[in-house]
Every structure is written in structure tokens, then in C-alpha cells.
Design an enzyme around this catalytic site. Structure first.
Site, mmCIF file in Angstrom:
data_model
loop_
_atom_site.group_PDB
_atom_site.id
_atom_site.type_symbol
_atom_site.label_atom_id
_atom_site.label_comp_id
_atom_site.label_asym_id
_atom_site.label_seq_id
_atom_site.Cartn_x
_atom_site.Cartn_y
_atom_site.Cartn_z
ATOM 1 N N GLU A 1 30.005 79.447 59.156
ATOM 2 C CA GLU A 1 29.471 78.988 60.444
ATOM 3 C C GLU A 1 28.900 77.573 60.352
ATOM 4 O OE1 GLU A 1 29.840 79.946 63.573
ATOM 5 O OE2 GLU A 1 31.223 81.302 62.558
ATOM 6 N N ARG B 1 46.427 54.610 54.475
ATOM 7 C CA ARG B 1 47.401 53.695 55.087
ATOM 8 C C ARG B 1 46.874 52.276 55.202
ATOM 9 N NH1 ARG B 1 51.444 55.770 57.759
ATOM 10 N NH2 ARG B 1 51.529 54.131 59.331
ATOM 11 N N ASP C 1 50.506 49.903 64.140
ATOM 12 C CA ASP C 1 50.227 51.296 64.512
ATOM 13 C C ASP C 1 49.357 51.359 65.761
ATOM 14 O OD1 ASP C 1 51.538 52.687 62.514
ATOM 15 O OD2 ASP C 1 49.772 52.885 61.225
HETATM 16 N N1 SAM Z 1 29.505 76.509 63.739
HETATM 17 C C1 SAM Z 1 29.857 75.141 63.503
HETATM 18 C C2 SAM Z 1 29.565 74.327 64.757
HETATM 19 O O1 SAM Z 1 29.644 74.879 65.845
HETATM 20 O O2 SAM Z 1 29.312 73.111 64.632
HETATM 21 C C3 SAM Z 1 31.331 75.019 63.159
HETATM 22 C C4 SAM Z 1 31.643 75.495 61.775
HETATM 23 S S1 SAM Z 1 33.367 75.408 61.387
HETATM 24 C C5 SAM Z 1 33.908 77.013 61.685
HETATM 25 C C6 SAM Z 1 33.356 75.294 59.629
HETATM 26 C C7 SAM Z 1 33.551 73.899 59.081
HETATM 27 O O3 SAM Z 1 34.790 73.379 59.476
HETATM 28 C C8 SAM Z 1 32.557 72.843 59.493
HETATM 29 O O4 SAM Z 1 31.361 72.927 58.765
HETATM 30 C C9 SAM Z 1 33.312 71.567 59.205
HETATM 31 O O5 SAM Z 1 33.258 71.211 57.835
HETATM 32 C C10 SAM Z 1 34.737 71.964 59.534
HETATM 33 N N2 SAM Z 1 35.164 71.536 60.874
HETATM 34 C C11 SAM Z 1 35.515 72.347 61.902
HETATM 35 N N3 SAM Z 1 35.892 71.639 62.969
HETATM 36 C C12 SAM Z 1 35.801 70.342 62.634
HETATM 37 C C13 SAM Z 1 36.044 69.125 63.334
HETATM 38 N N4 SAM Z 1 36.455 69.104 64.588
HETATM 39 N N5 SAM Z 1 35.837 67.960 62.665
HETATM 40 C C14 SAM Z 1 35.405 67.962 61.385
HETATM 41 N N6 SAM Z 1 35.132 69.096 60.682
HETATM 42 C C15 SAM Z 1 35.334 70.260 61.294
#
Ligand code: SAM
Length: 243
Positions: A115, A152, A167
Site C-alpha cells: 500500500e 536516451r 523526440d
Molecule cells: N497506496 C499508494 C497511494 O495511494 O499513493 C499506492 C501504492 S502502489 C500500489 C505501490 C507502489 O507502486 C508505490 O509505492 C510506488 O512505488 C509504485 N507506483 C504505483 N503507481 C505509481 C505511479 N503512478 N508513479 C510512480 N510509482 C508508482
């Protein structure tokens, strides 16, 4: 440039990092990417990296102690490295961010899971970046996106350095339309200008098509693009529906 990735799934990276542009850059020694297992920095015999959230609620939260130990150990190996935390709550990762990162010698990318992070982990990160307004299951895909986009822009990674300059987003606009052989396919012809051999006209056409595409597909970008007087006049024509 060296990328260190902190992850619960180091094996996630083995195939993507062997392919194409990034794979070749690693093979040539222009880039180094090392994936580190967060579990190697745990202190208990079960190698615990997550725990229940204080206050209750769904899911598990990444523990601060292994993250702190891992980030500190990696920073000691790479003095001056920037620590980037992947999180949907971070600043949006854009071509501008990629260019900023490409100027660094070392980046440590932290991949979350479950989470998300114990809030205190944020104090160990210099930057927090999001790859878009959606939630993935972990930071591994964002880490790969960051590495690819940054790579890149590093001299020696692309065969022709100018190819990243044209790009989309590099000059604040979307890239112009591209064509290759055949000259005609099912009635769709390559624009005459591209086979005219007139380089000045081709440049003008490409610039105007870039402006047209950006105007129609991503008008939000126009405001921040570097525009000449000629560009502005062309955009005025587009707004009046004349071009
Ligand atoms: N509960 C968290 C929230 O609502 O902010 C989301 C946790 S997500 C299921 C688990 C991990 O996936 C995050 O800690 C992050 O490292 C990564 N992650 C998920 N979506 C992301 C995004 N859009 N950009 C960057 N990292 C992401």
C-alpha cells in the site's frame, strides 16, 4: 551514469535491461544499472519489509528500517547520488525531469510495493516522482520508464544524438509525422514535400506539423513551448481554422 534500483523484485529487471537501446548502452559500458534486493537490508530472520498500518486499514506498509539502511548503504557507495522515490503522489515525471536526471552521475531509484511507504521513508528521498495519474502495483515499471527516458539523453546511448532532440516534448512540442517506404500504401501517400529534396521546405513543414499536432492533441503544451514569431503566426492561423 549509474542507476541503482532498490526493489523487492531484482529479477524483474533482467530481461528489460538486456534489450534494445538500454541493453546496448549497458553492454557498451555507457550505463550501469544495478538492482538491489531490499530484503538484503532487513535485520530480522524473516527478512520482513512490510507491516500492518498503524490505525488499521487495508494492506501492508513498507517498513522504514530496511529502506533507511538500504538507502544509506547505497548513498555511501555513491556519494552525491540523488535518491528518487517512485510514488503516484510525486511530481509528474516529464521529459524535463529526464533531462535533469541525465545530467547527474548517479541515481538511486526506490521502488515501493504493497500500500506504499511508511511516511518517514520520504525523508530519505531527494525527489518523489510519478509516471502518471494511475496506480501500479509497484515501482519497478516506473523505474524502468525513468531509466529508459533518461538513458536516451545520455551522450553515447543513441546512435545519433539528434534523434532524441526531435523526440516529442524535447522542444516542448509533439514530434512531426514520420514516414518511410513505400511512397504509397493503400492510397495513403507520403506528403510530396518529404520527397521534394528541398531541406528548407521540409524543415518548415515539420515545424508546422509539430505545431499543428501539439495544438490539436496537447494544447496544454503550447503555453510552455519556445515559439518564434513565425510559429505564433501559424498558431493564429490554426486558431482561425485557416491552416
Ligand atoms: N497506496 C499508494 C497511494 O495511494 O499513493 C499506492 C501504492 S502502489 C500500489 C505501490 C507502489 O507502486 C508505490 O509505492 C510506488 O512505488 C509504485 N507506483 C504505483 N503507481 C505509481 C505511479 N503512478 N508513479 C510512480 N510509482 C508508482
Amino acid at each position: 551514469m549509474v542507476f541503482d534500483i532498490l526493489t523487492l523484485f531484482p529479477e524483474f529487471f533482467s530481461s528489460p535491461l538486456r534489450q534494445s537501446v538500454v541493453g546496448k548502452a549497458i553492454a557498451k559500458g555507457v550505463l550501469r544499472v544495478e538492482a538491489h534486493n531490499l530484503r538484503d537490508f532487513t535485520l530480522d530472520k524473516h527478512k520482513t519489509t512490510d507491516d500492518y498500518p498503524y490505525g488499521g486499514g487495508h494492506g501492508m506498509v513498507m517498513k522504514v528500517e530496511p529502506m533507511a539502511a538500504a538507502i544509506e548503504a547505497l548513498k555511501a557507495q555513491r556519494p552525491g547520488a540523488t535518491v528518487v522515490m517512485t510514488t503516484p503522489q510525486g511530481e509528474r515525471f516529464t521529459q524535463k525531469t529526464a533531462a535533469e536526471f541525465a545530467a547527474l552521475s548517479s541515481l538511486i531509484i526506490v521502488c515501493g510495493r504493497y500500500e506504499g511507504y511508511d511516511e518517514r521513508i520520504r525523508s530519505f528521498a531527494g525527489r518523489e516522482v510519478s509516471v502518471g495519474d494511475y496506480v501500479l502495483s509497484g515501482g519497478e515499471i516506473p523505474a524502468l520508464a525513468i531509466i529508459d527516458a533518461v538513458a536516451r539523453l545520455i551522450p553515447g546511448v543513441l546512435g545519433e544524438p539528434e534523434s532524441s532532440e526531435s523526440d516529442s516534448f524535447s522542444a516542448g512540442l509533439l514530434e512531426y509525422p514520420q514516414y518511410t517506404r513505400p511512397e504509397e500504401f493503400r492510397g495513403m501517400r507520403v506528403p510530396d514535400v518529404l520527397i521534394s529534396g528541398n531541406h528548407a521546405l521540409i524543415e518548415k513543414w515539420r515545424r508546422q506539423e509539430s505545431l499543428r499536432r501539439t495544438f490539436h492533441k496537447r494544447p496544454d503544451l503550447i503555453e510552455f513551448a519556445d515559439l518564434t514569431a513565425e510559429d505564433k503566426a501559424f498558431l493564429e492561423e490554426l486558431k482561425r481554422g485557416k491552416s
